[in-house]
Design a protein around this motif. Sequence first.
Motif: not given
Ligand code: ZN
Length: 115
Positions: A6-11, A48-50, A98-100
């Motif tokens: 669901d993470c915007l920045f991962c997208q 990578e997601h943190f 909440f993706h650093v």
């Molecule tokens: Zn992310």
Amino acid sequence: MSLPVDCLFCQFVNGTLETEIVGQNQRAIAFRDINPQAPLHVLVIPREHFADVATLAAADPAALADVVELAQEVAMDEADGEYRLIFNSGPEAGQSVFHVHGHVLGGTRLGWTPA
Ligand code: ZN
Ligand code: 5GP
């Protein structure tokens, strides 16, 4: 914390959503903030997601090093290498995604009024 799916920045990392990427290296990408607070306002994130910078530092120091190196590169390109690198950690400190991400701010003489 958002799930990576669901993470915007991962997208932004996986290309599901488009953004203006201004730099990248092995473990990090840089893109312009949608609501710039200075002439230079770029976000640097690990691929990578943190959730936050301390979690990233503990889990993958090489990725944190890539994030910082990329911040320096962008600032060298766009602000003569003079910049502020900010990691908001937690809602009370202003973290909303909440993706650093490090905020790379520069391009003018910066003020200092966080509170
Ligand atoms: Zn992310
Ligand atoms: P935080 O408040 O978590 O430290 O920073 C999140 C940043 O992400 C904010 O500066 C905000 O403007 C930026 N942002 C939020 N949504 C988007 C978006 O869809 N695209 C881009 N490029 N930046 C975004």
